[in-house]
Design an enzyme around this catalytic site. Structure first.
Site, short mmCIF file in Angstrom:
data_model
loop_
_atom_site.label_atom_id
_atom_site.label_comp_id
_atom_site.label_asym_id
_atom_site.label_seq_id
_atom_site.Cartn_x
_atom_site.Cartn_y
_atom_site.Cartn_z
N SER A 1 -9.40 -1.18 7.36
CA SER A 1 -8.89 -1.01 5.98
C SER A 1 -8.15 -2.18 5.37
O SER A 1 -7.84 -2.14 4.19
CB SER A 1 -8.00 0.22 5.91
OG SER A 1 -8.80 1.36 5.81
N SER B 1 -9.52 1.17 3.16
CA SER B 1 -8.72 1.98 2.27
C SER B 1 -7.65 1.21 1.48
O SER B 1 -7.15 1.73 0.50
CB SER B 1 -8.06 3.10 3.07
OG SER B 1 -7.17 2.57 4.03
N LYS C 1 0.87 -1.19 0.00
CA LYS C 1 0.00 0.00 0.00
C LYS C 1 0.90 1.23 0.00
O LYS C 1 1.93 1.25 0.69
CB LYS C 1 -0.86 -0.05 1.26
CG LYS C 1 -1.89 1.06 1.39
CD LYS C 1 -2.70 0.86 2.67
CE LYS C 1 -3.84 1.84 2.82
NZ LYS C 1 -4.62 1.58 4.06
N1 GLN Z 1 -12.81 3.32 6.71
C1 GLN Z 1 -12.24 3.78 7.94
C2 GLN Z 1 -11.93 5.25 7.83
O1 GLN Z 1 -12.30 5.81 6.88
C3 GLN Z 1 -11.01 2.98 8.27
C4 GLN Z 1 -9.82 3.40 7.53
C5 GLN Z 1 -8.61 2.59 7.85
O2 GLN Z 1 -8.68 1.54 8.46
N2 GLN Z 1 -7.47 3.12 7.44
O3 GLN Z 1 -11.33 5.84 8.67
#
Ligand code: GLN
Length: 489
Positions: free
Chosen positions: A179, A155, A80
């Protein structure tokens, strides 16, 4: 036809060790797949084929000496784009870091690379990992290999899509609120979020430091265990890294679930869960029972407050972590003449950050400001303590908990972009494990009526990774799913 790039890391590692294939052949298969389909998937922000080829050639020379190989050696790996990679652009999918080339490696990548893993590229994600659909990337969305009109989740959407489509054999992501697990669920791969602090965060560009966790996206539970065995262990460069040596998490993987006490989280089976998700998870829980697990209902009474607490704590930490992008030290600076340094910084941040990042910075700044701190951040921290206690109480009676990973399967691109609340609800079942620091894994458990993958989440007590992986592996073996996305047909 199954190609080398469709095999698991364990299968490829065995072929490399026996001499049946070379690291260059394995790499060429993954690169060829990405050449053929990445314009339809969009998993990568930066590809590194030349660097990868050099590494694979070196590894083949080393292999020819007969020296023992690490199980990650020669495996095409994607990261990532929030992990720093020495000399390779690292953007966090943000305009503000569009041209940032770090001068150092993150510990997670240094450990994999030191053991011979081969970097094939940096994957797309939501900007600074804020999102659940990969639509918040400054460089465009990622398309789910199961249906390119749908999101891969987020994400870590690019990492999940790359592994699903065979563009990388495995990938690292990060999980601050879900994420790794949520995109794994929406793409039909395995997503592991270990205990907070088990994998070093050094060189992981920060979003919310008390929640950020390095995680893995793989095609099998065994591969998740293999990666964790390489990634775990104390790192003096991260003050929150837990004491302890690297452990072998593949040990005991085949021991089954007989006698394990597994609690079905009652709060995660109600409204909002799609019928197809409920059916697939329910059937998988029946299989766990048939395999000898003791199944009963469990409760996390404060879980309903987890989302609200998360959306105060994560933006608060984000507002403080992202203060460093000011046009002075790293990355982008707004062009033109500026009245003064404040104007320069605010124009830089105004142009460099996308809408979701700005929303969180503003929310977080507000929640931390004098007079509001106790009412918002302070209250959220108290809820966090209650959620930790919920888990501690539940784990007095259970070895692990089970729930859906996500209330839905992959949704159409654009369906939730104008409704932040609907987007935030994607993480309702994943966030509690981040607030509590517990390890959790998403394992594919079936498909819905539209043929889209469904993930089942298992959560264990702190440092319960061995039990977690063992149960996940038993379920995976029993279900024997062959999840090949249509994009490969
Ligand atoms: N979807 C969650 C957020 O928007 C988690 C994001 C993540 O785990 N980086 O914060």
């Amino acid at each position: 036809m199954t190609e080398l790039c469709d095999l698991t890391g364990a299968e490829l590692s065995a072929k490399l060790a026996s001499g049946a294939v070379s690291a260059v052949e394995v790499l060429e298969s993954s690169l060829g797949r990405a050449d053929a389909i990445d314009d339809r998937v969009g998993a990568f922000l930066t590809r590194t084929p030349e660097l990868a080829l050099e590494r694979a050639e070196e590894l083949d020379v080393y292999r020819a000496t007969g020296a023992p190989l690490s199980p990650v050696a020669g495996i095409p790996t994607a990261l990532k784009d929030v992990f720093t990679t020495n000399g390779v652009r690292t953007t966090c999918a943000s305009l503000i870091l569009e041209n940032y080339v770090p001068p150092y490696d993150s510990t997670a990548w240094a450990r994999l690379s030191g053991d011979g893993a081969v970097l094939v590229g940096k994957t797309n994600c939501d900007e600074f990992a804020m999102g659940s659909s990969n639509e918040n990337s400054a460089f465009g969305p990622v398309h789910n290999p199961w249906d390119p009109t749908r999101v891969p989740g987020g994400s870590s959407g690019g990492s999940a899509a790359a592994v699903t489509a065979g563009e990388a054999v495995w990938a690292l992501g990060t999980d601050t609120g879900g994420s790794v697990r949520q995109p794994a669920s929406l793409c039909g791969v395995v997503g592991l979020k270990p205990t907070y602090g088990l994998i070093s965060r050094y060189g992981l560009i920060a979003f919310a430091s008390s929640l950020d966790t390095v995680g893995t996206l793989t095609r099998s539970v065994r591969d998740a265990a293999t990666l964790l065995s390489t990634l775990g262990g104390k790192d003096p460069r991260d003050a929150t890294s837990l004491d302890g040596d690297r452990l072998d998490y593949t040990a005991g993987l085949d021991d089954g679930v007989s006698g394990l006490r597994i609690g079905v989280v009652a709060e995660a089976s109600g409204e909002g869960v799609e019928p197809g998700v409920r059916a697939a998870v329910g059937a998988a829980v029946d299989r766990l029972a048939a395999l000898g697990a003791d199944i009963a209902e469990a409760h996390l009474p404060h879980a309903e407050y987890a989302l609200s607490a998360y959306y105060l704590i994560a933006p608060s930490e984000c507002s403080s972590n992202l203060a460093r992008y000011d046009g002075v030290r790293y990355g982008f600076r707004a062009g033109g003449a500026h009245a003064d340094s404040i104007a320069m910084m605010s124009e830089t941040r105004g142009q460099g950050f996308g809408a979701e990042v700005k929303r969180r910075v503003m929310l977080g700044t507000y929640a931390l400001s004098a007079g509001y701190y106790e009412a918002y951040y302070g209250q959220a921290q108290k809820v966090r303590t209650l959620i930790i206690r919920d888990y501690e109480t539940a784990f007095e009676g259970f070895d692990m908990l089970v729930s859906p990973t996500s209330p839905t399967t992959a949704f159409p691109i654009g369906a939730k972009v104008d409704d932040p609340m609907a987007m935030y609800l994607n993480d309702i079942f994943t966030i509690p494990a981040n607030l509590s620091g517990m390890p959790a894994i998403s394992v594919p458990c079936g498909t819905d009526a539209q043929g889209l993958p469904v993930g089942l989440q298992l959560t264990a007590p702190v440092l319960g990774e061995r039990t977690l992986l063992r149960a996940a592996s038993a379920l995976e073996a029993d279900l024997g799913l062959d999840l090949r996305p249509p994009v490969l047909a």
